[in-house]
Design an enzyme around this catalytic site. Structure first.
Site, PDB file in Angstrom:
ATOM      1  N   HIS A 155       0.857  -1.179   0.000  1.00  0.00           N
ATOM      2  CA  HIS A 155       0.000   0.000   0.000  1.00  0.00           C
ATOM      3  C   HIS A 155       0.891   1.226   0.000  1.00  0.00           C
ATOM      4  O   HIS A 155       1.808   1.342   0.800  1.00  0.00           O
ATOM      5  CB  HIS A 155      -0.878   0.017   1.252  1.00  0.00           C
ATOM      6  CG  HIS A 155      -1.961  -1.001   1.211  1.00  0.00           C
ATOM      7  ND1 HIS A 155      -3.053  -0.893   0.393  1.00  0.00           N
ATOM      8  CD2 HIS A 155      -2.110  -2.165   1.880  1.00  0.00           C
ATOM      9  CE1 HIS A 155      -3.832  -1.936   0.558  1.00  0.00           C
ATOM     10  NE2 HIS A 155      -3.280  -2.738   1.450  1.00  0.00           N
ATOM     11  N   CYS A 197      -0.595   1.987  -4.914  1.00  0.00           N
ATOM     12  CA  CYS A 197      -1.352   3.187  -5.280  1.00  0.00           C
ATOM     13  C   CYS A 197      -0.379   4.363  -5.359  1.00  0.00           C
ATOM     14  O   CYS A 197       0.536   4.445  -4.550  1.00  0.00           O
ATOM     15  CB  CYS A 197      -2.395   3.507  -4.212  1.00  0.00           C
ATOM     16  SG  CYS A 197      -3.567   2.168  -3.972  1.00  0.00           S
TER      17      CYS A 197
END
Lengths: 342, 573, 431
Positions: A155, A197
């Protein structure tokens, strides 16, 4: 007229010389790496981040298949998915709901696992500043001729990558670590892949030469997962890595597919996020660099000019040092406590 | 250059005959009481070399990677196990090799070792690289030197056993997966290509109730005189399959391991499969093909029968079919088994209870070893030992209190358990508040307390399958009656949740606490450095003063200055 | 007279009876387990553990459960061996004796105040006569002090919880009584015992010195007193050394107080601060916090209140109770019990209501949010931290208010009650 002749003469000499010159220049920048290493990191913990482990194992599988030995791969996995009690098919990690490929395989060596996957260990690994006593399989023993593939997944956000939900590595720290590697001549060329991301923010701060970076999404975009496996109940692979793996499955050790093609592996209609590439630090043209320069391994080959024909007598010396004889005995495995009264 | 190397290798093959080492591989299958089948693969290598002077430069069947590690860290004996699952002593009896859940490592260092702690830490690091486990978390703050529970299982030539050369540590949180098995398999002479090691098919062996991978290394007598030593490595995989997961009671090699037997390892002296058919009398089953031999083993008044198969290429599959209806069996628990559990609620304090069951008709002397991490401080004055309702005093009590962040709590008791009794040992502990950096990333998972080890010397070998002290292979355990049979029962591990602070708060906490400190500083500074004086009071009312202040701020300084002068003039008047 | 003695005896009897009743009830265990009452320093459970380990032949200072010096441990051993099951009587007797000693200290202090007032009568302003203290004003406070100690819930719980702060308070009260009486022995030896138990009472050397210097007007006795305290303390330390022939206990007692390794929550500010502190800055902030509690206010307050060593001692005790590394309610209760000595200042206190409410609310909230955090799991550490912050703030406001009131009264006595400059209204400000 003399002038024009001179000009023509000079031009012909120049043109003939320039072809050679161009070839010389090309030869100069052709890859001269001598060994290949891979650092593959999954930074996410917990069962719902199954896809990150599947991501990193997909790349591990490709890299191993294309020739890089386990001793030159550093695999860091933050949590155990394969032997997790929640896994309905133990000891497997699939990247596809139809269970086409078990990316965990039968022959896997994880170098850093569980709580060992921390920002500190990652930076120490890259820069080579590990405490004394660290085993060889946990060290990145690269030199100035090593091509390194660095793959990160987990992440991330704008300018950082989360490690195990409790700490972060910023893009500046990443850039500084790579610069340290360059200063210490720990890599020849580096291919940096990141699937998180806002992944492009991680490579924006790089300032060391010979780095080609590709990210699964630009700043402000999220990288999306591919599909859910209803049997497991979580997303099992991310889009970028899924299509990257698809590409790599068609590559073999003698393939001539180029990195340039690899960079275009996931167009927007498939990945939904835009794949970002940073090529200004990389001297060569990616379309002229074979994929195996980073994903495969250079096999050391030595040409023998002459062959020794004579046989030599090898004398094996018997161990002269005699073992010291001493009276050995087995010790009773437990003391006799019956002598102790209650 | 390369040719020279090639020829030297050829030359050396002739010389390895002088390196005398033997390798045996065995597979042991035993149906257990409650619908499980126990499969144990045992690989033993014995190398006739003196471990004191051996440099491990030339090895043949002995794993060189392991040799280099023990030579570098001056290790005399090494015991390492990685286990997933709990061995259920009360229904499964005793395993061939005991292992606690998680990772367990203990080592005896040679008597000439200068700094045992340093060697121990480096040994754990090297093994973590070898076996791909996080053993590098083993350090002095979580290791102990047990005095009674662990003694050298190999040979020694010192007159006395000095437990300061022993270090023991357990990491209950460690998982076992393929990455541990891969390097473990590479330590075997035939790796996993040929022989019984090829049965270790990862898709099957992790679908079990109990899975344990172990390496045990020790020096043993080379011959009967025992004046020279040999180095012995026993590598074992213990699996307990559940009939429910398998789908059927009729087990077979193909079902357990996913493939048949493809011959033996060419480097092995012998390759055998033993099936324990002692239970055949109560739940009969038929073995196909017929065994090569039936072996009866009388061990300490208990007789067991085994079916033996020699694997030399002609047998490729063994299967068992149960005959008749399934009988309901009565479980006869082993002489000694134990449990441990936590008591109390909340995250302030709690208790640990260890329950020992002695099902033997005689009293048993047991050694109970519990090592609690430094974040579980126990109060020894709350230690209560009760057996069948009566107080029991320990024969020996050894306790070293732990120190925060430096040393674990080490408690070793020697108890004489009355016959046919249930003994419970209980002790209270408190929860510790750690610094925020000391919590793992998943802090709410909890912290593990390792298993208690209960050691005893039984004089009956009921349900007992372990190897004798001087034994190397499973075959050595047949008819191996001894004066005592060592059992080391390992209990469950426990998890406690320690109270967590708010991890997102460091800056906030610093600011708030410093604010309170400053709240004291301000007034006290004023009181001590200033004097009370009378100052003329301003004429204006409060509201007018506030209005003027706001106007001053809006209009800027120049305007305010002039208004100030005018008000000062009026007040001074 | 008879009635007075009877009401007196009734007061002491009630106090002792309440303690005895609680100590023998089932609430004793609950109270002694509460973290506000028993800290790692004063918990009786740890003393029991230390005694048990000693009886087994294990040196109790190799672990980190025990934080009392070996001499104290030996004394507790004797006491417990002598009393057996009834050892709670020791705590009750000690507490009642402490109340009496505080009464004596307050009475002597009132005498000093009276003498002071008589001596300085001519220096006071003319219109300040009505704020001068009358004889009745000097007679009542000591009884209030004793009552405040006997019936203060903090002190009662402290006693019933079997903490060693009971003994600390006893010796502290003995020190104050000796100090106010001008007795050299009874003001030095108890202080040395207090210092050997918790390090912080070393700050009270200053009121000791100043009392002998300014009030008794014997500089030689002042210096002798300080030297005697240090000598007694060194003697106790050496005694502790000789008991086990090792210096290990220093690390576990004084080192523990100064370096704060155990981060168990208590009513102080250290625990959460150092749980959340970055490792890199830990030593810096340990130093800062320890200087804050010891050196920072020591000299300024000593200079400012050199004429009134009881007030100085109380303010130092209050600051210690707020800012020390392992405070407990017993320390706070002791300071609250001393406050009636300055009953005459209560007119000048501005934040009395706020402070009172704060004390009540935090005392009620603390167990609630603790339960929510540790047992229910529905709150988190921040709630308890907030309550401790509010409690510390209340204590700070209390002592600063009292000191402000003191200097205001001082000003009023000197310059009169009318606050006017040249006929115009004026404000009292600090400058």
């Amino acid at each position: 007229m003399m002038l024009s002749l001179c000009i023509i003469f000079v031009c012909t000499i120049l043109s003939s010389g320039s072809a050679e010159y161009i070839k010389k220049v090309e030869d100069f920048v052709k890859s001269g790496h001598t060994n290949n290493w891979a650092v593959l990191v999954d930074t996410s913990r917990f069962w719902f981040n199954y896809r990150h482990v599947a991501n990193v194992l997909s790349i591990y599988r490709s890299v191993k298949r294309l020739g890089i030995p386990d001793s030159q791969i550093i695999l860091m996995i933050a949590d155990d998915m394969a032997c997790n009690p929640r896994n309905p098919s133990p000891a497997t990690v699939y990247n596809n709901a139809n269970q086409f490929i078990n990316v965990y395989g039968d022959d896997v060596e994880v170098d850093y696992r569980g709580y060992e996957v921390t920002v500190e260990n990652f930076v120490r690994l890259l820069t080579g500043r590990l405490p004394p006593g660290t085993p060889r399989s946990k060290q990145l023993l690269t030199d100035e001729g090593s091509n390194i593939l660095v793959y990160l997944t987990g992440h991330g956000g704008d300018g950082f990558l989360k490690f195990q939900d409790s700490e972060e590595i910023t893009s500046q720290e990443m850039a500084d670590a790579l610069e340290q590697m360059w200063q210490k001549q720990r890599y020849h060329e580096l291919f940096f892949m990141i699937d998180t991301c806002q992944a492009a923010s991680m490579y924006e701060r790089f300032y060391s030469p010979n780095i080609l970076a590709v990210a699964s999404s630009l700043v402000g975009e999220d990288s999306l997962s591919h599909h859910v496996d209803p049997a497991i109940g979580v997303y099992i692979i991310d889009r970028y890595t899924y299509y990257a793996l698809e590409f790599l499955e068609r590559v073999n050790a003698s393939s001539d597919k180029t990195i340039g093609e690899f960079l275009t592996v996931c167009p927007k209609r498939l990945c939904i996020s835009t794949v970002g590439v940073r090529r200004d630090l990389f001297k060569r043209d990616p379309y002229k660099v074979p994929v195996t320069d980073f994903f495969g391994s250079v096999r050391p080959v030595e040409l023998l000019q002459d062959i020794e024909n004579e046989t030599q007598e090898i004398t094996y010396e018997k161990q002269v040092t005699l073992s010291t004889k001493s009276k050995y005995r087995f010790v009773p495995q437990l003391e006799n406590f019956s002598v102790l009264s209650k | 250059m390369k040719a020279i190397l090639l020829l030297s290798i050829i030359g050396c093959i002739n010389c390895v005959d002088s390196l005398s080492d033997t390798f045996t591989e065995e597979l042991f299958l035993k149906p257990l009481y409650s619908k499980q089948i126990y499969a144990h693969l045992h690989f033993s290598t014995k190398w006739d070399t003196d471990y004191v002077i051996e440099s491990f430069r030339h090895t043949h069947l002995f794993p060189r990677a392991l040799g280099e590690i023990i030579e570098r860290h001056n290790v005399q004996e090494l015991h390492l196990s990685l286990t997933a699952g709990l061995w259920r002593y009360e229904t499964w009896g005793y395993p061939i090799v005991d292992a606690a859940p998680g990772a367990e490592l203990w080592a005896w260092f040679k008597p000439d070792t200068q700094d045992v702690d340093k060697n121990w830490k480096e040994l754990a690091s090297s093994l973590s690289g070898l076996i791909c486990a996080s053993l590098n978390f083993i350090d002095v703050p979580n290791s102990i030197s047990p005095e009674y529970s662990f003694r050298p299982s190999g040979v020694v030539n010192q007159p006395f056993v000095n437990s300061s050369f022993l270090r023991y540590s357990a990491l209950p949180r460690e998982i076992v997966c393929i990455e541990n098995l891969t390097p473990w398999k590479k330590l075997l002479p035939c790796e996993s290509r040929k022989g019984l090691a090829s049965l270790l098919n990862s898709l099957r062996i992790y679908n079990t109730r109990y899975h344990s991978v172990a390496i045990h290394l020790r020096p043993v007598c080379r011959d009967a005189e025992c004046e020279l030593t040999s180095l012995e490595v026993q590598q074992s995989v213990a699996l307990v399959y559940d009939y429910g997961i398998l789908g059927t009671r009729n087990w077979s090699i193909r079902q357990l391991f996913g493939q048949g037997l493809f011959g033996s390892c060419p480097l092995a002296k012998s390759s055998t499969v033993y099936v324990d058919i002692t239970s055949n009398s109560s739940s009969p089953f038929l073995l196909i093909p017929d065994p090569d031999e039936y072996v009866t083993s009388k061990r300490g008044a208990y007789t067991s029968t085994f079916a033996k198969y020699d694997i030399n290429g002609d047998i490729d599959h063994i299967s068992a079919t149960y005959i008749g209806k399934q009988n309901v069996l009565i479980n006869s628990p082993p002489p000694l088994h134990a449990n441990q559990y936590l008591t109390g609620y909340g995250q302030e304090r709690g208790g640990i209870v260890i329950k020992l069951y002695n099902n033997h008709w005689e009293s048993l002397d047991v050694v109970v070893l519990q090592s609690l991490p430094w974040y579980v401080p126990i109060y020894l004055h709350t230690l209560k030992i009760q057996s069948n309702g009566k107080q029991l005093k320990p024969l020996v009590l050894k306790y070293i209190p732990g120190k925060l962040r430096k040393r674990p709590y080490y408690l070793e008791l020697v108890l004489r358990l009355p016959p046919q009794s249930t003994t419970s040992i209980s002790v209270d502990f408190e929860h510790v508040f750690l610094k925020w950096t000391e919590y793992p990333p998943d802090a709410s998972h909890g912290f593990y307390i390792g298993s208690t080890i209960i050691s005893s010397m039984l004089n009956v070998a009921r349900n007992f399958t372990a190897l004798p002290q001087d034994g190397l292979t499973i075959a050595d355990s047949f008819n191996a009656s001894r004066s005592g049979y060592l059992v080391q029962v390992r209990t469950e591990v426990m998890v406690i949740t320690l109270p967590t602070p708010d991890f997102s708060m460091p800056y906030n906490v610093i600011c708030l606490a410093c604010t309170v400190v400053a709240l004291a500083f301000g007034p006290l500074h004023n009181i001590t450095t200033k004097r009370l004086i009378l100052k003329p009071q301003s004429d204006e009312k409060l509201l007018v003063r506030i209005k003027n202040k706001i106007l001053r701020v809006i209009k800027g300084d120049t305007n305010s200055k002039s208004s100030d002068d005018s008000t000062a003039a009026t007040s001074e008047k | 007279m008879d009635k007075k003695i009877r009401s007196w005896i009734l007061m002491y009897f009630l106090g002792a009876f309440a303690r005895l009743w609680l100590a023998t009830s089932e609430y004793q265990k609950i109270i002694s387990d509460r973290i506000e009452i028993s800290t790692p320093l004063n918990s009786w459970k740890r003393i029991t553990e230390g005694l048990h380990l000693t009886s087994l032949g294990i040196y109790p200072y190799i672990g980190d459960t025990l934080h009392e010096p070996p001499v104290n441990l030996a004394v507790y051993n004797v006491l417990v061996a002598a009393c057996g099951r009834y050892f709670y009587l020791i705590f009750v007797i000690c507490d009642t004796a402490t109340a009496y000693l505080l009464y004596i200290a307050a009475k002597k202090y009132m005498r000093h105040l009276q003498n002071n007032q008589i001596d300085n009568k001519d220096r006071y302003a003319k219109d300040a006569n009505d704020i001068l203290l009358k004889d009745s004003d000097f007679a009542i406070p000591p009884t209030y002090v004793a009552a405040a100690y006997l019936f203060n819930p903090y002190i009662m719980f402290n006693c019933v919880g079997f903490t060693t702060t009971v003994f600390g308070n006893f010796f502290m009260a003995l020190f104050l009584a000796g100090l106010m009486s001008g007795n050299l022995l009874f003001s030095t030896l108890p202080l040395a015992i207090c210092i050997s138990q918790n390090l912080y009472p070393i700050l009270l050397l200053s009121p000791l010195f100043l009392q002998f210097l300014n009030i008794e007007k014997t500089p030689r006795k002042a210096i002798t007193a300080v030297i005697m305290v240090l000598m007694f303390w060194t003697l106790l330390v050496f005694l502790s050394y000789y008991m086990h022939n090792s210096w290990d206990f220093i690390n576990d007692t004084y080192g523990f107080i100064l370096t704060v390794p155990d981060l168990r929550p208590n009513t102080g500010l250290f625990w959460y601060f150092f749980i959340e502190m970055f490792e890199h800055f830990r030593s810096l902030f340990i130093y800062s916090f320890q200087i804050n509690v010891t050196l920072l206010y020591f000299i300024p307050l000593s200079i400012r209140f050199r004429k009134d060593s009881m007030l100085l001692a109380t303010s130092l005790l209050s600051l210690m109770a707020t800012f020390k590394s392992y405070p407990c309610l017993g320390d706070v209760g002791f300071v609250l019990a001393l406050l009636p000595c300055w009953k005459h200042l209560f007119n000048y206190i501005q934040q009395g209501f706020l402070v009172g409410c704060c004390f009540i609310v935090t005392t009620a909230l603390a167990p609630t949010v603790w339960y929510l955090w540790i047992y229910s799991g529905s709150a988190n550490a921040n709630f308890y931290f907030g309550v401790t912050l509010a409690f510390a703030t209340a204590q700070i406001f209390l002592i600063t208010d009292v000191l402000f009131a003191y200097i205001k009264r001082e000003f009023t006595l000197k310059y009169g009650r009318v606050r006017k400059i040249d006929g115009k209204d004026a404000q009292l400000m600090l400058e």
